[in-house]
Design a protein around this motif. Sequence first.
Motif, PDB file in Angstrom:
ATOM      1  N   UNK A 114     -10.812  36.095 -60.864  1.00  0.00           N
ATOM      2  CA  UNK A 114     -11.171  37.328 -60.170  1.00  0.00           C
ATOM      3  C   UNK A 114     -11.993  38.238 -61.066  1.00  0.00           C
ATOM      4  N   UNK A 115     -12.906  38.980 -60.441  1.00  0.00           N
ATOM      5  CA  UNK A 115     -13.770  39.880 -61.206  1.00  0.00           C
ATOM      6  C   UNK A 115     -12.988  41.046 -61.777  1.00  0.00           C
ATOM      7  N   UNK A 116     -11.975  41.493 -61.049  1.00  0.00           N
ATOM      8  CA  UNK A 116     -11.247  42.698 -61.447  1.00  0.00           C
ATOM      9  C   UNK A 116     -10.375  42.432 -62.662  1.00  0.00           C
ATOM     10  N   UNK A 117     -10.392  43.347 -63.614  1.00  0.00           N
ATOM     11  CA  UNK A 117      -9.459  43.264 -64.738  1.00  0.00           C
ATOM     12  C   UNK A 117      -8.859  44.628 -64.992  1.00  0.00           C
ATOM     13  N   UNK A 118      -7.839  44.655 -65.846  1.00  0.00           N
ATOM     14  CA  UNK A 118      -7.112  45.889 -66.110  1.00  0.00           C
ATOM     15  C   UNK A 118      -7.156  46.205 -67.598  1.00  0.00           C
ATOM     16  N   UNK A 119      -7.301  47.495 -67.914  1.00  0.00           N
ATOM     17  CA  UNK A 119      -7.289  47.974 -69.296  1.00  0.00           C
ATOM     18  C   UNK A 119      -6.032  48.816 -69.488  1.00  0.00           C
ATOM     19  N   UNK A 120      -5.055  48.332 -70.266  1.00  0.00           N
ATOM     20  CA  UNK A 120      -3.802  49.084 -70.426  1.00  0.00           C
ATOM     21  C   UNK A 120      -4.017  50.520 -70.895  1.00  0.00           C
ATOM     22  N   UNK A 121      -4.992  50.746 -71.780  1.00  0.00           N
ATOM     23  CA  UNK A 121      -5.234  52.110 -72.264  1.00  0.00           C
ATOM     24  C   UNK A 121      -5.662  53.023 -71.121  1.00  0.00           C
ATOM     25  N   UNK A 122      -6.404  52.483 -70.164  1.00  0.00           N
ATOM     26  CA  UNK A 122      -6.857  53.305 -69.042  1.00  0.00           C
ATOM     27  C   UNK A 122      -5.676  53.819 -68.225  1.00  0.00           C
ATOM     28  N   UNK A 123      -4.676  52.981 -68.070  1.00  0.00           N
ATOM     29  CA  UNK A 123      -3.498  53.398 -67.304  1.00  0.00           C
ATOM     30  C   UNK A 123      -2.687  54.442 -68.068  1.00  0.00           C
ATOM     31  N   UNK A 124      -2.708  54.362 -69.397  1.00  0.00           N
ATOM     32  CA  UNK A 124      -1.941  55.317 -70.200  1.00  0.00           C
ATOM     33  C   UNK A 124      -2.622  56.683 -70.279  1.00  0.00           C
ATOM     34  N   UNK A 125      -3.946  56.690 -70.355  1.00  0.00           N
ATOM     35  CA  UNK A 125      -4.604  57.966 -70.645  1.00  0.00           C
ATOM     36  C   UNK A 125      -5.230  58.640 -69.427  1.00  0.00           C
ATOM     37  N   UNK A 126      -5.168  58.006 -68.259  1.00  0.00           N
ATOM     38  CA  UNK A 126      -5.909  58.542 -67.116  1.00  0.00           C
ATOM     39  C   UNK A 126      -5.376  59.907 -66.658  1.00  0.00           C
ATOM     40  N   UNK A 177     -20.070  57.254 -68.033  1.00  0.00           N
ATOM     41  CA  UNK A 177     -20.775  56.283 -68.869  1.00  0.00           C
ATOM     42  C   UNK A 177     -19.751  55.316 -69.462  1.00  0.00           C
ATOM     43  N   UNK A 178     -20.094  54.028 -69.487  1.00  0.00           N
ATOM     44  CA  UNK A 178     -19.215  52.994 -70.048  1.00  0.00           C
ATOM     45  C   UNK A 178     -17.864  53.001 -69.339  1.00  0.00           C
ATOM     46  N   UNK A 179     -17.911  52.767 -68.026  1.00  0.00           N
ATOM     47  CA  UNK A 179     -16.711  52.875 -67.183  1.00  0.00           C
ATOM     48  C   UNK A 179     -15.716  51.737 -67.385  1.00  0.00           C
ATOM     49  N   UNK A 180     -16.108  50.660 -68.056  1.00  0.00           N
ATOM     50  CA  UNK A 180     -15.154  49.591 -68.359  1.00  0.00           C
ATOM     51  C   UNK A 180     -14.624  48.922 -67.117  1.00  0.00           C
ATOM     52  N   UNK A 181     -13.298  48.820 -67.029  1.00  0.00           N
ATOM     53  CA  UNK A 181     -12.665  48.080 -65.929  1.00  0.00           C
ATOM     54  C   UNK A 181     -12.901  48.734 -64.571  1.00  0.00           C
ATOM     55  N   UNK A 182     -13.140  50.038 -64.548  1.00  0.00           N
ATOM     56  CA  UNK A 182     -13.298  50.765 -63.295  1.00  0.00           C
ATOM     57  C   UNK A 182     -12.050  51.490 -62.835  1.00  0.00           C
ATOM     58  N   UNK A 183     -10.944  51.300 -63.536  1.00  0.00           N
ATOM     59  CA  UNK A 183      -9.689  51.938 -63.118  1.00  0.00           C
ATOM     60  C   UNK A 183      -9.760  53.463 -63.245  1.00  0.00           C
ATOM     61  N   UNK A 184     -10.425  53.948 -64.288  1.00  0.00           N
ATOM     62  CA  UNK A 184     -10.594  55.398 -64.401  1.00  0.00           C
ATOM     63  C   UNK A 184     -11.374  55.939 -63.218  1.00  0.00           C
ATOM     64  N   UNK A 185     -12.493  55.294 -62.889  1.00  0.00           N
ATOM     65  CA  UNK A 185     -13.348  55.803 -61.813  1.00  0.00           C
ATOM     66  C   UNK A 185     -12.584  55.901 -60.497  1.00  0.00           C
ATOM     67  N   UNK A 186     -11.761  54.913 -60.208  1.00  0.00           N
ATOM     68  CA  UNK A 186     -10.936  54.953 -58.995  1.00  0.00           C
ATOM     69  C   UNK A 186      -9.980  56.139 -59.060  1.00  0.00           C
ATOM     70  N   UNK A 187      -9.385  56.359 -60.219  1.00  0.00           N
ATOM     71  CA  UNK A 187      -8.426  57.458 -60.375  1.00  0.00           C
ATOM     72  C   UNK A 187      -9.113  58.799 -60.154  1.00  0.00           C
ATOM     73  N   UNK A 210     -18.234  65.542 -71.321  1.00  0.00           N
ATOM     74  CA  UNK A 210     -16.876  65.352 -71.837  1.00  0.00           C
ATOM     75  C   UNK A 210     -16.789  64.014 -72.551  1.00  0.00           C
ATOM     76  N   UNK A 211     -16.337  64.044 -73.795  1.00  0.00           N
ATOM     77  CA  UNK A 211     -16.204  62.844 -74.621  1.00  0.00           C
ATOM     78  C   UNK A 211     -14.752  62.701 -75.053  1.00  0.00           C
ATOM     79  N   UNK A 212     -14.167  61.543 -74.749  1.00  0.00           N
ATOM     80  CA  UNK A 212     -12.760  61.284 -75.104  1.00  0.00           C
ATOM     81  C   UNK A 212     -12.696  60.145 -76.109  1.00  0.00           C
ATOM     82  N   UNK A 213     -11.825  60.289 -77.094  1.00  0.00           N
ATOM     83  CA  UNK A 213     -11.593  59.206 -78.034  1.00  0.00           C
ATOM     84  C   UNK A 213     -11.025  59.721 -79.343  1.00  0.00           C
TER      85      UNK A 213
END
Length: 200
Positions: A2-14, A34-44, A132-135
């Motif tokens: 499947x194309x979809x994947x999950x980034x554990x950090x995204x779930x922790x920091x969203x 920018x650099x949305x990665x898995x897309x889980x943040x964007x959905x949130x 906004x820059x996070x990291x």
Amino acid sequence: MPARYSAPAALRNRDPILAVLRQFLPPAGLLLEIASGSGEHAVHWARHLPDWTIQPSDAEARARDSIAAHAAEAGLPNLLAPLALDAAAAPWPVDRADAVLCINMIHIAPWAATLGLLAGAARCLAPGAPLLLYGPYRRDGLPTAPSNEAFDADLRRRNPAWGLRRLEDVAAAAAAAGFQPVPAVTEMPANNLTLVFRRG
């Protein structure tokens, strides 16, 4: 696979990042991520900021496929299809936004990507609009957390052009790109920061 994947950090920091977005974003507009990665943040963001249109992007095709798959499952009308966007390249495929957000990119990319991000955001944003820059960051006069020191060493082993950036270097580059020189700094969980620069 499947194309979809999950980034554990995204779930922790969203949720902590969402709280900062609610504090610093205008009431409505277009948020370019920018650099949305898995897309889980964007959905949130799309789910919890219904007055905002969310434009995800990523330089990597695998990430864009995952973003599209998460978006299709969520079915949110304010979440746009992902753009192919390399922060270091100009021009970008979008020429305006009401806010620009970048999470966990600048330490896992060459410094040229940070400079490209700042230049591209300056082109997109109107005066007063936020970037906004996070990291994780280094800060002059303050100790760096041992976990961040270990992370920095690991990044530099993987690629000598990567590594934690000095907040002061990022602020100076932002000012040179047209942003106000002193960002708002919010302490985040796990020794991270969110920097909010305003377009000058």
